[in-house]
Motif scaffolding. Sequence first.
Motif, PDB file in Angstrom:
ATOM      1  N   ALA A  83       0.835  -1.207   0.000  1.00 17.63           N
ATOM      2  CA  ALA A  83       0.000   0.000   0.000  1.00 17.63           C
ATOM      3  C   ALA A  83       0.866   1.252   0.000  1.00 17.63           C
ATOM      4  O   ALA A  83       0.615   2.188  -0.765  1.00 17.63           O
ATOM      5  N   SER A  98      -3.809  -1.805 -11.909  1.00 16.38           N
ATOM      6  CA  SER A  98      -4.836  -2.399 -11.060  1.00 16.38           C
ATOM      7  C   SER A  98      -4.590  -1.903  -9.642  1.00 16.38           C
ATOM      8  O   SER A  98      -3.446  -1.719  -9.245  1.00 16.38           O
ATOM      9  N   PRO A  99      -5.650  -1.676  -8.901  1.00 18.70           N
ATOM     10  CA  PRO A  99      -5.450  -1.216  -7.523  1.00 18.70           C
ATOM     11  C   PRO A  99      -4.869  -2.349  -6.677  1.00 18.70           C
ATOM     12  O   PRO A  99      -4.926  -3.524  -7.064  1.00 18.70           O
ATOM     13  N   VAL A 100      -4.332  -1.989  -5.533  1.00 14.45           N
ATOM     14  CA  VAL A 100      -3.884  -3.013  -4.587  1.00 14.45           C
ATOM     15  C   VAL A 100      -5.099  -3.841  -4.210  1.00 14.45           C
ATOM     16  O   VAL A 100      -6.138  -3.301  -3.830  1.00 14.45           O
ATOM     17  N   SER A 101      -4.983  -5.148  -4.378  1.00 12.78           N
ATOM     18  CA  SER A 101      -6.113  -6.018  -4.070  1.00 12.78           C
ATOM     19  C   SER A 101      -5.621  -7.317  -3.446  1.00 12.78           C
ATOM     20  O   SER A 101      -4.527  -7.789  -3.746  1.00 12.78           O
ATOM     21  N   GLN A 102      -6.465  -7.869  -2.601  1.00 15.10           N
ATOM     22  CA  GLN A 102      -6.141  -9.143  -1.960  1.00 15.10           C
ATOM     23  C   GLN A 102      -6.629 -10.250  -2.875  1.00 15.10           C
ATOM     24  O   GLN A 102      -7.814 -10.334  -3.183  1.00 15.10           O
ATOM     25  N   ILE A 103      -5.723 -11.116  -3.317  1.00 12.30           N
ATOM     26  CA  ILE A 103      -6.123 -12.206  -4.217  1.00 12.30           C
ATOM     27  C   ILE A 103      -6.440 -13.483  -3.466  1.00 12.30           C
ATOM     28  O   ILE A 103      -7.103 -14.362  -3.989  1.00 12.30           O
ATOM     29  N   ARG A 104      -5.918 -13.580  -2.249  1.00 15.19           N
ATOM     30  CA  ARG A 104      -6.259 -14.657  -1.314  1.00 15.19           C
ATOM     31  C   ARG A 104      -5.756 -14.199   0.051  1.00 15.19           C
ATOM     32  O   ARG A 104      -4.970 -13.255   0.133  1.00 15.19           O
ATOM     33  N   GLN A 108      -1.446  -9.753  -1.314  1.00 15.80           N
ATOM     34  CA  GLN A 108      -1.963  -8.576  -2.017  1.00 15.80           C
ATOM     35  C   GLN A 108      -1.078  -8.298  -3.225  1.00 15.80           C
ATOM     36  O   GLN A 108       0.135  -8.486  -3.165  1.00 15.80           O
ATOM     37  N   ALA A 110      -0.641  -5.678  -7.042  1.00  9.32           N
ATOM     38  CA  ALA A 110      -1.011  -4.558  -7.905  1.00  9.32           C
ATOM     39  C   ALA A 110      -0.067  -4.590  -9.102  1.00  9.32           C
ATOM     40  O   ALA A 110       1.052  -5.123  -9.009  1.00  9.32           O
ATOM     41  N   GLU A 121       4.405  -6.673 -11.742  1.00  4.71           N
ATOM     42  CA  GLU A 121       3.474  -6.954 -10.657  1.00  4.71           C
ATOM     43  C   GLU A 121       4.216  -6.732  -9.342  1.00  4.71           C
ATOM     44  O   GLU A 121       5.383  -7.099  -9.203  1.00  4.71           O
TER      45      GLU A 121
END
Length: 128
Positions: A83, A98-104, A108, A110, A121
């Motif tokens: 972040a 792509s925004p910071v996102s939790q994939i599992r 995280q 982006a 990435e």
Amino acid sequence: MTTILLDHIHFRSRHPEAVADFLSRHFDVEIVERMEVRGLPRVVLRIGDVAIFVEGATDDMPRVPGMPFRGIEHVCVRVSDIAAHAARLEQAGVTLLSPVSQIRPGVQIAFVEAPDGILIEMIERLTA
């Protein structure tokens, strides 16, 4: 048994200096050498023990297709605070693809695009 280690990553770009500068400024990658290979410029960088070659490309060399595709699609770097790093990149004018996102849980990611369409990435793997 044979020891196998990752030696280098090799990019091609019409703007190798711009790619090298981007990686150096935004991902603490060290520029270690500049040379010419087969008539094209090459900038050699280092991240940890891995070399990154950013070699010149001509306009007639084909580009990779849009994501997703078969073959090497992107390179991923692990960051300790995704972040905060994403915020620093945006503050520096870098657009997140792509925004910071939790994939599992605990992971995280982006994406950002370096010059000439090179996809990077960022990943943070949280420890429990």
